[in-house]
Design a protein around this motif. Structure first.
Motif, PDB file in Angstrom:
ATOM      1  N   SER A  13       0.827  -1.190   0.000  1.00  8.82           N
ATOM      2  CA  SER A  13       0.000   0.000   0.000  1.00  8.82           C
ATOM      3  C   SER A  13       0.869   1.251   0.000  1.00  8.82           C
ATOM      4  O   SER A  13       1.970   1.261   0.541  1.00  8.82           O
ATOM      5  CB  SER A  13      -0.913   0.000   1.231  1.00  8.82           C
ATOM      6  OG  SER A  13      -1.611   1.214   1.334  1.00  8.82           O
ATOM      7  N   THR A  14       0.338   2.294  -0.618  1.00  6.77           N
ATOM      8  CA  THR A  14       1.031   3.586  -0.629  1.00  6.77           C
ATOM      9  C   THR A  14       0.201   4.642   0.103  1.00  6.77           C
ATOM     10  O   THR A  14       0.396   5.848  -0.118  1.00  6.77           O
ATOM     11  CB  THR A  14       1.290   4.046  -2.075  1.00  6.77           C
ATOM     12  OG1 THR A  14       0.035   4.086  -2.790  1.00  6.77           O
ATOM     13  CG2 THR A  14       2.238   3.086  -2.784  1.00  6.77           C
ATOM     14  N   ASP A  15      -0.722   4.189   0.949  1.00 10.38           N
ATOM     15  CA  ASP A  15      -1.554   5.144   1.696  1.00 10.38           C
ATOM     16  C   ASP A  15      -0.697   6.049   2.578  1.00 10.38           C
ATOM     17  O   ASP A  15      -1.028   7.222   2.788  1.00 10.38           O
ATOM     18  CB  ASP A  15      -2.579   4.396   2.563  1.00 10.38           C
ATOM     19  CG  ASP A  15      -3.649   3.708   1.724  1.00 10.38           C
ATOM     20  OD1 ASP A  15      -3.761   4.056   0.531  1.00 10.38           O
ATOM     21  OD2 ASP A  15      -4.342   2.828   2.255  1.00 10.38           O
ATOM     22  N   ILE A  84      14.618   6.812  -6.172  1.00 14.52           N
ATOM     23  CA  ILE A  84      15.853   6.496  -6.901  1.00 14.52           C
ATOM     24  C   ILE A  84      16.476   5.201  -6.369  1.00 14.52           C
ATOM     25  O   ILE A  84      16.866   4.317  -7.139  1.00 14.52           O
ATOM     26  CB  ILE A  84      16.860   7.660  -6.789  1.00 14.52           C
ATOM     27  CG1 ILE A  84      16.373   8.847  -7.614  1.00 14.52           C
ATOM     28  CG2 ILE A  84      18.253   7.225  -7.265  1.00 14.52           C
ATOM     29  CD1 ILE A  84      17.228  10.097  -7.473  1.00 14.52           C
ATOM     30  N   LEU A  85      16.551   5.067  -5.038  1.00 17.22           N
ATOM     31  CA  LEU A  85      17.136   3.857  -4.442  1.00 17.22           C
ATOM     32  C   LEU A  85      16.302   2.622  -4.765  1.00 17.22           C
ATOM     33  O   LEU A  85      16.847   1.538  -4.975  1.00 17.22           O
ATOM     34  CB  LEU A  85      17.262   4.031  -2.926  1.00 17.22           C
ATOM     35  CG  LEU A  85      18.288   5.065  -2.444  1.00 17.22           C
ATOM     36  CD1 LEU A  85      18.287   5.138  -0.926  1.00 17.22           C
ATOM     37  CD2 LEU A  85      19.689   4.717  -2.950  1.00 17.22           C
ATOM     38  N   SER A  86      14.983   2.776  -4.801  1.00 18.07           N
ATOM     39  CA  SER A  86      14.124   1.638  -5.141  1.00 18.07           C
ATOM     40  C   SER A  86      14.272   1.265  -6.613  1.00 18.07           C
ATOM     41  O   SER A  86      14.136   0.085  -6.979  1.00 18.07           O
ATOM     42  CB  SER A  86      12.659   1.963  -4.827  1.00 18.07           C
ATOM     43  OG  SER A  86      12.177   3.013  -5.649  1.00 18.07           O
ATOM     44  N   ASP A  92      12.860  -1.126  -0.735  1.00 24.48           N
ATOM     45  CA  ASP A  92      11.527  -1.476  -1.220  1.00 24.48           C
ATOM     46  C   ASP A  92      10.724  -0.207  -1.488  1.00 24.48           C
ATOM     47  O   ASP A  92      10.561   0.637  -0.606  1.00 24.48           O
ATOM     48  CB  ASP A  92      10.814  -2.344  -0.177  1.00 24.48           C
ATOM     49  CG  ASP A  92       9.426  -2.775  -0.633  1.00 24.48           C
ATOM     50  OD1 ASP A  92       9.086  -2.565  -1.811  1.00 24.48           O
ATOM     51  OD2 ASP A  92       8.672  -3.314   0.205  1.00 24.48           O
ATOM     52  N   PHE A  93      10.206  -0.077  -2.700  1.00 27.02           N
ATOM     53  CA  PHE A  93       9.468   1.115  -3.112  1.00 27.02           C
ATOM     54  C   PHE A  93       8.262   1.381  -2.214  1.00 27.02           C
ATOM     55  O   PHE A  93       7.963   2.533  -1.887  1.00 27.02           O
ATOM     56  CB  PHE A  93       9.003   0.943  -4.564  1.00 27.02           C
ATOM     57  CG  PHE A  93       8.162   2.081  -5.080  1.00 27.02           C
ATOM     58  CD1 PHE A  93       8.762   3.238  -5.563  1.00 27.02           C
ATOM     59  CD2 PHE A  93       6.772   1.999  -5.090  1.00 27.02           C
ATOM     60  CE1 PHE A  93       7.997   4.288  -6.042  1.00 27.02           C
ATOM     61  CE2 PHE A  93       6.004   3.048  -5.567  1.00 27.02           C
ATOM     62  CZ  PHE A  93       6.612   4.188  -6.050  1.00 27.02           C
ATOM     63  N   HIS A  94       7.542   0.340  -1.793  1.00 26.71           N
ATOM     64  CA  HIS A  94       6.308   0.505  -1.027  1.00 26.71           C
ATOM     65  C   HIS A  94       6.527   0.557   0.480  1.00 26.71           C
ATOM     66  O   HIS A  94       5.561   0.694   1.223  1.00 26.71           O
ATOM     67  CB  HIS A  94       5.337  -0.638  -1.352  1.00 26.71           C
ATOM     68  CG  HIS A  94       4.908  -0.686  -2.791  1.00 26.71           C
ATOM     69  ND1 HIS A  94       5.609  -1.401  -3.745  1.00 26.71           N
ATOM     70  CD2 HIS A  94       3.881  -0.099  -3.436  1.00 26.71           C
ATOM     71  CE1 HIS A  94       5.007  -1.264  -4.913  1.00 26.71           C
ATOM     72  NE2 HIS A  94       3.964  -0.476  -4.763  1.00 26.71           N
ATOM     73  N   SER A  95       7.748   0.425   0.922  1.00 26.53           N
ATOM     74  CA  SER A  95       8.016   0.309   2.352  1.00 26.53           C
ATOM     75  C   SER A  95       8.044   1.672   3.050  1.00 26.53           C
ATOM     76  O   SER A  95       8.889   2.521   2.738  1.00 26.53           O
ATOM     77  CB  SER A  95       9.336  -0.422   2.581  1.00 26.53           C
ATOM     78  OG  SER A  95       9.681  -0.410   3.949  1.00 26.53           O
ATOM     79  N   PHE A  99      11.265   4.381   3.830  1.00 28.24           N
ATOM     80  CA  PHE A  99      11.151   5.832   3.641  1.00 28.24           C
ATOM     81  C   PHE A  99      11.596   6.576   4.899  1.00 28.24           C
ATOM     82  O   PHE A  99      12.307   7.590   4.808  1.00 28.24           O
ATOM     83  CB  PHE A  99       9.717   6.223   3.292  1.00 28.24           C
ATOM     84  CG  PHE A  99       9.502   7.714   3.246  1.00 28.24           C
ATOM     85  CD1 PHE A  99       9.868   8.443   2.126  1.00 28.24           C
ATOM     86  CD2 PHE A  99       8.950   8.382   4.338  1.00 28.24           C
ATOM     87  CE1 PHE A  99       9.691   9.824   2.098  1.00 28.24           C
ATOM     88  CE2 PHE A  99       8.771   9.759   4.314  1.00 28.24           C
ATOM     89  CZ  PHE A  99       9.140  10.479   3.189  1.00 28.24           C
ATOM     90  N   ILE A 100      11.177   6.085   6.056  1.00 26.35           N
ATOM     91  CA  ILE A 100      11.570   6.711   7.323  1.00 26.35           C
ATOM     92  C   ILE A 100      13.087   6.662   7.491  1.00 26.35           C
ATOM     93  O   ILE A 100      13.710   7.625   7.961  1.00 26.35           O
ATOM     94  CB  ILE A 100      10.875   6.018   8.511  1.00 26.35           C
ATOM     95  CG1 ILE A 100       9.374   6.302   8.472  1.00 26.35           C
ATOM     96  CG2 ILE A 100      11.458   6.474   9.835  1.00 26.35           C
ATOM     97  CD1 ILE A 100       9.013   7.760   8.610  1.00 26.35           C
ATOM     98  N   LYS A 101      13.692   5.540   7.088  1.00 29.64           N
ATOM     99  CA  LYS A 101      15.156   5.421   7.172  1.00 29.64           C
ATOM    100  C   LYS A 101      15.831   6.472   6.288  1.00 29.64           C
ATOM    101  O   LYS A 101      16.800   7.111   6.701  1.00 29.64           O
ATOM    102  CB  LYS A 101      15.597   4.018   6.755  1.00 29.64           C
ATOM    103  CG  LYS A 101      15.215   2.920   7.740  1.00 29.64           C
ATOM    104  CD  LYS A 101      15.649   1.562   7.218  1.00 29.64           C
ATOM    105  CE  LYS A 101      15.254   0.434   8.175  1.00 29.64           C
ATOM    106  NZ  LYS A 101      15.636  -0.900   7.637  1.00 29.64           N
TER     107      LYS A 101
END
Length: 223
Positions: A13-15, A84-86, A92-95, A99-101
Motif C-alpha cells: 500500500s502507498t496510503d 531512486i534507491l528503489s 523497497d518502493f512501497h516500504s 522511507f523513514i530510514k
C-alpha cells in the motif's frame, strides 16, 4: 469441473505516502495564510532576490517559516531519494519503514553538516559569515525542495522504472545545485571573496567530499 483461479491479494500500500503528501500541502497552506506576504515573496525567489534582501537577518534561520519550509524540503528530497534507491533495487518502493530510514538519514546528514560547519566557523572566527551563508543556502535549497515536490508526487504515483531516468534526474539535481552556487557567488561576491579561504574549505570538506562518499557507498551497496 472448472478449476478455481486464485487472484493474489495485494498487500502493498502507498496510503502512507498519500498522508505525508497531504500533510505537506497542509503545511504549505498554513504558511501561505499565516505568512502571506513572506510566502508571496518567497515564491518569486526563482527570478528575484527581493526575498533574500528583505529577510537577510540571520535570526530568520530559526524562524517558523524557514523551519517549516525545511521540513517540506526534507520530505521532497526523501521521496526523490527513496524512489531512486528503489529503482536500483536497494530498498523497497512501497516500504514506509524504508522511507523513514531515508528521511532520518537525510535529516541527520544535513544537521551533521551544519554542526561541523559551525565548528569550523568558530575555529576561524567566521560565525557571522557562516550564519549569512547558511541562510542563503537554506533559502535556495528549501526552494529547490518545493520545486521537486510535484516531481516526487508524479514519479511516486506513476513510477518510471528506468535507471537511465533516475540518472537523468540525479544529473539535473546536481546541475541545479551548481547553478544555485553560481547565483550565490554572483549576488554575494564581495561577502564570499572576503572570506574566500573559508568558502573553499567549506566546498571541499562539506559539499564535495560527503557527496562523493555517498555516491561511492551507494555504488558499492548496489553492486
Amino acid at each position: 469441473m472448472k478449476e478455481l483461479e486464485f487472484i493474489p491479494r495485494l498487500t502493498q500500500s502507498t496510503d502512507w505516502a498519500t498522508l505525508i503528501f497531504l500533510a505537506t500541502f497542509i503545511l504549505l497552506a498554513v504558511n501561505k495564510n499565516v505568512f502571506s506576504v513572506r510566502f508571496s515573496e518567497y515564491i518569486k525567489l526563482i527570478y528575484s532576490d527581493k526575498y533574500i534582501k528583505i529577510y537577510r537577518d540571520t535570526s530568520n534561520l530559526k524562524s517558523w517559516f524557514t523551519i517549516s519550509m525545511f521540513i517540506v524540503q526534507l520530505i521532497s528530497f526523501s521521496f526523490i531519494v527513496h524512489i531512486i534507491l528503489s529503482t536500483f533495487s536497494i530498498i523497497d518502493f512501497h516500504s514506509f519503514l524504508d522511507f523513514i530510514k531515508v528521511f532520518n538519514f537525510i535529516a541527520f546528514f544535513i544537521l551533521a553538516k551544519y554542526l561541523i560547519e559551525k565548528i569550523i566557523a568558530v575555529c576561524f572566527n567566521l560565525e557571522d559569515f557562516a550564519e549569512h551563508y547558511n541562510l542563503l543556502k537554506v533559502n535556495y535549497r528549501t526552494y529547490l525542495g518545493l520545486l521537486l515536490l510535484p516531481v516526487s508526487i508524479v514519479w511516486f504515483y506513476y513510477p518510471v522504472n528506468s535507471q537511465y531516468f533516475a540518472y537523468g534526474l540525479i544529473f539535473i539535481i546536481i546541475a541545479i545545485n551548481i547553478g544555485l552556487y553560481f547565483v550565490i557567488l554572483k549576488n554575494y561576491e564581495k561577502l564570499i571573496l572576503s572570506n574566500i579561504f573559508y568558502f573553499i574549505l567549506y566546498l571541499c570538506t562539506l559539499e564535495i567530499a560527503p557527496y562523493l562518499i555517498l555516491f561511492k557507498w551507494v555504488d558499492i551497496y548496489k553492486s
